[in-house]
Each structure stands twice: as C-alpha cells, then as structure tokens.
Design a protein around this motif. Structure first.
Motif, PDB file in Angstrom:
ATOM      1  N   GLN A  12       0.863  -1.187   0.000  1.00 48.60           N
ATOM      2  CA  GLN A  12       0.000   0.000   0.000  1.00 48.60           C
ATOM      3  C   GLN A  12       0.896   1.233   0.000  1.00 48.60           C
ATOM      4  O   GLN A  12       1.397   1.652   1.045  1.00 48.60           O
ATOM      5  N   ARG A  13       1.071   1.802  -1.159  1.00 46.20           N
ATOM      6  CA  ARG A  13       2.050   2.878  -1.322  1.00 46.20           C
ATOM      7  C   ARG A  13       1.702   4.119  -0.504  1.00 46.20           C
ATOM      8  O   ARG A  13       2.575   4.723   0.137  1.00 46.20           O
ATOM      9  N   ALA A  14       0.430   4.544  -0.512  1.00 47.51           N
ATOM     10  CA  ALA A  14       0.057   5.785   0.185  1.00 47.51           C
ATOM     11  C   ALA A  14       0.290   5.666   1.689  1.00 47.51           C
ATOM     12  O   ALA A  14       0.813   6.592   2.325  1.00 47.51           O
ATOM     13  N   TRP A  85      -8.441   6.460   2.606  1.00 50.10           N
ATOM     14  CA  TRP A  85      -8.509   7.918   2.546  1.00 50.10           C
ATOM     15  C   TRP A  85      -9.066   8.517   3.835  1.00 50.10           C
ATOM     16  O   TRP A  85      -8.677   9.633   4.226  1.00 50.10           O
ATOM     17  N   GLY A  86      -9.938   7.780   4.518  1.00 48.91           N
ATOM     18  CA  GLY A  86     -10.412   8.246   5.813  1.00 48.91           C
ATOM     19  C   GLY A  86      -9.292   8.284   6.839  1.00 48.91           C
ATOM     20  O   GLY A  86      -9.186   9.227   7.644  1.00 48.91           O
ATOM     21  N   THR A  87      -8.444   7.265   6.829  1.00 47.96           N
ATOM     22  CA  THR A  87      -7.314   7.215   7.756  1.00 47.96           C
ATOM     23  C   THR A  87      -6.349   8.365   7.500  1.00 47.96           C
ATOM     24  O   THR A  87      -5.918   9.062   8.430  1.00 47.96           O
ATOM     25  N   LEU A  88      -6.005   8.591   6.229  1.00 47.71           N
ATOM     26  CA  LEU A  88      -5.050   9.649   5.899  1.00 47.71           C
ATOM     27  C   LEU A  88      -5.605  11.030   6.255  1.00 47.71           C
ATOM     28  O   LEU A  88      -4.886  11.877   6.796  1.00 47.71           O
ATOM     29  N   PHE A  93      -5.413  15.699   9.978  1.00 46.38           N
ATOM     30  CA  PHE A  93      -6.081  16.670  10.848  1.00 46.38           C
ATOM     31  C   PHE A  93      -5.520  16.613  12.270  1.00 46.38           C
ATOM     32  O   PHE A  93      -5.189  17.647  12.863  1.00 46.38           O
ATOM     33  N   GLU A  94      -5.391  15.410  12.821  1.00 49.20           N
ATOM     34  CA  GLU A  94      -4.911  15.260  14.196  1.00 49.20           C
ATOM     35  C   GLU A  94      -3.488  15.810  14.344  1.00 49.20           C
ATOM     36  O   GLU A  94      -3.211  16.620  15.231  1.00 49.20           O
ATOM     37  N   GLN A  95      -2.577  15.338  13.494  1.00 50.92           N
ATOM     38  CA  GLN A  95      -1.186  15.753  13.609  1.00 50.92           C
ATOM     39  C   GLN A  95      -1.019  17.241  13.318  1.00 50.92           C
ATOM     40  O   GLN A  95      -0.237  17.935  13.977  1.00 50.92           O
TER      41      GLN A  95
END
Length: 257
Positions: A12-14, A85-88, A93-95
């Motif tokens: 999973q490249r992204a 995409w939800g994880t990214l 946002f958090e970081q």
C-alpha cells in the motif's frame, strides 16, 4: 531491510509514504525540543506532536502491511478506499492541529480556550474515525482475506486490527469522558518517553495497550506460526489485559514505574 521497505510500498504505497511523513514529523518535533524551552504540564510543548507522530509510524505501516493480507479484489473495493482515505485525512487533521497548537505554546488536549475546546471535540471525532477504520480493515481481512495466505495469519491480522479498533475507541472515550487521562495522583509527569503518571491512575496506559493489539497479535503468529486457536486465545488475552489496565487506571492505581 530494503526488501522489507519495498514490500511495504508494494502492499500500500500511500500508507507506506504516510509512515515516512510521520517519521519526518517526529524528527522535526524532536529537533524543536532541543531549541524551544517552552513547557505545558511540565513537559516540552513538542512532546505531544512527537508522541503522536511516533504512534502514527507503526499505525500507517501496520495498516499498509495488513493491506497485503486482503484478497486482491478487496484491496480495490469501496470499503478499502474508505479505510485508506479516511485514515489519511483523519491523521492529517490530528497531527496538523496538535503541531499547530504546540507552535503556539498551547495545549491541544483538554484545552481551556473556546477554540481549543471545539477543536478537542473534533479531535475526538477524528480519533474515533481512525480506530473505527482500523477495526473495519480488520473485519475486511477476516471476511475477505487472501485465501492463498495461511488462515491463522489472516486471523491474527484481522483480530489484531479489530481489537485495536474496538478497545482503542473504548479507552479513548474513557479519557474524553473523564476530562483528563489522569485519575488521582499529583498530576506530575512520569519518565519519558510516555510521561505516564507514577502516583495515580493513567488511562493512557490502557489506550496504548489497546491500539497496539494490531502489532501484538500478528507478532505472536510471526514468532510461533501457531494455529487458529492459539491466535484467538492471544487476542482474547490481550483484550483482557487492556480492559484490566483500564479498570485499574479508573481506580487510581498507577501502572507506570
């Protein structure tokens, strides 16, 4: 090592690249600690960004590795896209907000100012999204895992992610509802790198154990090549330890040396 990195990017490249970005954020936060003497709650203002970046590195790379346990068709499906995409988006946002607040010398968690309080609520939503999507990936692995890979391995990866997703959410909600990760004690931070309380309950211990089920359960199988039943027992045992840590922390019992 180069073969391992190449395999991670192939799966999973992204998510693999997201792990490298998190590593860069960690290094920048550590460098900022060396030149910025400001503190919040007795520790560097850059401690929180550093801890979150450090936690995102194994988070991204574990999810990237788990991607390769999905059946090829499942990797291209809508649910897998939602996880990716939800994880990214949630992690960015958090970081981003935590780092912004550190640069401003303000707390990102349990803040007292109006904007900080609103954003802390949104951060709670973001954290819920992260653990929910990890659990969803676990369910996908269990339901649509690659049949060419050993069943106990698929079970270990799926259960590890599912336990991390469910208990990560439970322990996260416990901290949010309590209004603080600390229960009793002086509130003074313990030893680095975690700074958990040494004289009172600290809900962060249970949260740490919960989310690292995604590495612990698959790690057990990689070390032992055990069958499905031992894998299931380890997942249950890790769940029990995490719940016990939560209960002890809520009772005000320190779990950090």
């Amino acid at each position: 090592m180069s073969a391992l990195v190449a395999e991670l990017h192939r799966r999973q490249r992204a998510l693999a690249w997201a792990g490298w970005v998190a590593l860069g954020c960690l290094l920048l936060s550590l460098a900022a600690m060396a030149v910025d003497s400001r503190q919040i709650y007795g520790v560097s203002v850059w401690t929180k960004p550093a801890k979150f970046a450090a936690s995102f590195i194994p988070w991204f790379w574990t999810l990237a590795w788990a991607w390769g346990v999905l059946a090829p068709a499942a990797r291209r499906g809508a649910l897998a896209g939602l996880v990716l995409w939800g994880t990214l988006a949630a992690a960015l946002f958090e970081q981003g907000w935590i780092s912004f607040r550190a640069a401003a010398g303000l707390p990102s968690h349990f803040a007292g100012d109006p904007l900080g309080q609103v954003m802390f609520t949104l951060m709670g939503i973001g954290a819920t999204v992260l653990v929910a999507l990890a659990g969803l990936l676990g369910l996908l692995v269990l339901a649509r895992g690659d049949a060419a890979q050993p069943r106990p391995w698929r079970l270990a990866v799926g259960l590890g992610l599912l336990v991390a997703g469910v208990l990560g959410g439970v322990t996260g909600f416990a901290m949010g509802n309590a209004g603080s990760p600390l229960v009793g004690g002086s509130g003074m931070p313990g030893f680095p790198p975690f700074f958990w309380s040494r004289d009172g309950g600290d809900l962060r211990v249970a949260h740490f154990l919960a989310i690292h089920a995604m590495q612990a359960v698959p790690g057990f199988w990689l070390l032992t090549r055990a069958g499905a039943w031992p894998v299931g027992l380890v997942a249950m045992g890790w769940t029990g330890v995490s719940v016990a840590a939560l209960w002890l922390a809520q009772a005000g019992v320190p779990l950090s040396p």
